[in-house]
Design a protein around this motif. Sequence first.
Motif, PDB file in Angstrom:
ATOM      1  N   SER B  75       0.832  -1.212   0.000  1.00  0.00           N
ATOM      2  CA  SER B  75       0.000   0.000   0.000  1.00  0.00           C
ATOM      3  C   SER B  75       0.861   1.254   0.000  1.00  0.00           C
ATOM      4  CB  SER B  75      -0.902   0.024   1.238  1.00  0.00           C
ATOM      5  OG  SER B  75      -1.614  -1.153   1.358  1.00  0.00           O
ATOM      6  N   ILE B  76       1.893   1.266   0.832  1.00  0.00           N
ATOM      7  CA  ILE B  76       2.751   2.459   0.923  1.00  0.00           C
ATOM      8  C   ILE B  76       3.484   2.682  -0.400  1.00  0.00           C
ATOM      9  CG2 ILE B  76       4.710   3.517   2.122  1.00  0.00           C
ATOM     10  CD1 ILE B  76       3.904   1.907   4.621  1.00  0.00           C
ATOM     11  N   VAL B  77       4.050   1.595  -0.952  1.00  0.00           N
ATOM     12  CA  VAL B  77       4.821   1.720  -2.205  1.00  0.00           C
ATOM     13  C   VAL B  77       3.912   2.188  -3.347  1.00  0.00           C
ATOM     14  CG1 VAL B  77       6.095   0.419  -3.954  1.00  0.00           C
ATOM     15  CG2 VAL B  77       6.620   0.077  -1.549  1.00  0.00           C
ATOM     16  N   VAL B  78       2.707   1.616  -3.424  1.00  0.00           N
ATOM     17  CA  VAL B  78       1.776   2.017  -4.490  1.00  0.00           C
ATOM     18  C   VAL B  78       1.389   3.486  -4.315  1.00  0.00           C
ATOM     19  CG1 VAL B  78      -0.601   1.681  -5.322  1.00  0.00           C
ATOM     20  CG2 VAL B  78       0.883  -0.297  -4.967  1.00  0.00           C
ATOM     21  N   PHE B  79       1.130   3.901  -3.075  1.00  0.00           N
ATOM     22  CA  PHE B  79       0.767   5.302  -2.818  1.00  0.00           C
ATOM     23  C   PHE B  79       1.911   6.244  -3.220  1.00  0.00           C
ATOM     24  CE2 PHE B  79       0.484   9.094  -0.141  1.00  0.00           C
ATOM     25  CZ  PHE B  79      -0.799   9.520  -0.444  1.00  0.00           C
ATOM     26  N   ILE B  80       3.130   5.856  -2.888  1.00  0.00           N
ATOM     27  CA  ILE B  80       4.296   6.690  -3.259  1.00  0.00           C
ATOM     28  C   ILE B  80       4.422   6.762  -4.782  1.00  0.00           C
ATOM     29  CG2 ILE B  80       6.831   6.781  -3.233  1.00  0.00           C
ATOM     30  CD1 ILE B  80       6.703   5.699  -0.359  1.00  0.00           C
ATOM     31  N   ALA B  81       4.214   5.607  -5.448  1.00  0.00           N
ATOM     32  CA  ALA B  81       4.328   5.569  -6.908  1.00  0.00           C
ATOM     33  C   ALA B  81       3.263   6.464  -7.553  1.00  0.00           C
ATOM     34  CB  ALA B  81       4.186   4.128  -7.398  1.00  0.00           C
ATOM     35  N   ILE B  82       2.024   6.408  -7.033  1.00  0.00           N
ATOM     36  CA  ILE B  82       0.945   7.245  -7.590  1.00  0.00           C
ATOM     37  C   ILE B  82       1.263   8.727  -7.363  1.00  0.00           C
ATOM     38  CG2 ILE B  82      -1.491   7.890  -7.283  1.00  0.00           C
ATOM     39  CD1 ILE B  82      -2.014   4.892  -6.690  1.00  0.00           C
ATOM     40  N   THR B  83       1.738   9.060  -6.167  1.00  0.00           N
ATOM     41  CA  THR B  83       2.108  10.449  -5.867  1.00  0.00           C
ATOM     42  C   THR B  83       3.206  10.929  -6.817  1.00  0.00           C
ATOM     43  OG1 THR B  83       1.621   9.985  -3.552  1.00  0.00           O
ATOM     44  CG2 THR B  83       2.814  12.001  -4.001  1.00  0.00           C
TER      45      THR B  83
END
Lengths: 133, 96
Positions: B75-83
């Motif tokens: 979840s954290i990695v995906v959120f960082i990637a989207i940001t």
Amino acid sequence: MVRLVKENYIPFLAIVGVLAWAIPGGGHFVLKERKRAIIIFATVFVTLCIGLYVGSIGVIDPVGAQPWYYGQVAASPVVILLGYITAGGEYPVHGKPSEIGQIYTCVAGLLNLLFVVNAVYLAHIRYSEAGEG
Amino acid sequence: MFTGELMPLLGYFLYSFSSMVTGTFTAPDQVGVTPSSILWLVPLVGSIAVAYKVTKLPTITAGNFIKETLVLFGSIVVFIAITALVLFALTWLIVE
């Protein structure tokens, strides 16, 4: 029983807090949370070691990078010892390795601070339950 | 009490860790200012995910702990990637 609990309450919390800071996971270990203690030790130890590997012990700089140092010290008293060694400026580190090393070592310290608070809170819960029972 | 059995362990830990660190980690690694250096965030996200889950889970079992940690890590990695993608798109729109 309740009187005994009240007498030992503060020293017990203090011992748990100091142990949790001295050895990451030590606070959980004395509370018989062995699995948590091992995971906590491994997490803080590995994070700190990655930071020191990338940036060298030079990232622990109590003179030139004091704000970072306060965060790093929360990881363990070992950091204070390393701070004495590096205070003379014999291990210079600059640029990206310094940046990454400082972030990792400081995050290791802040994570351990979280574990210290968690261990003291768990100790408080245990003692309260023992007092009621 | 329990401090008696932990004191030698504490002394051993402090001595061995400081000896290991002062003996080996005396020169910095070579890390360039490149896009791939962003990948250094991945182990840090792993540490944070483990730290969060180890304090939050009521009981620790290997399967449950690994599953929960991986979900949070992802979840954290995906959120960082989207940001990062959103910021990149914004930058591209402003510059072009």
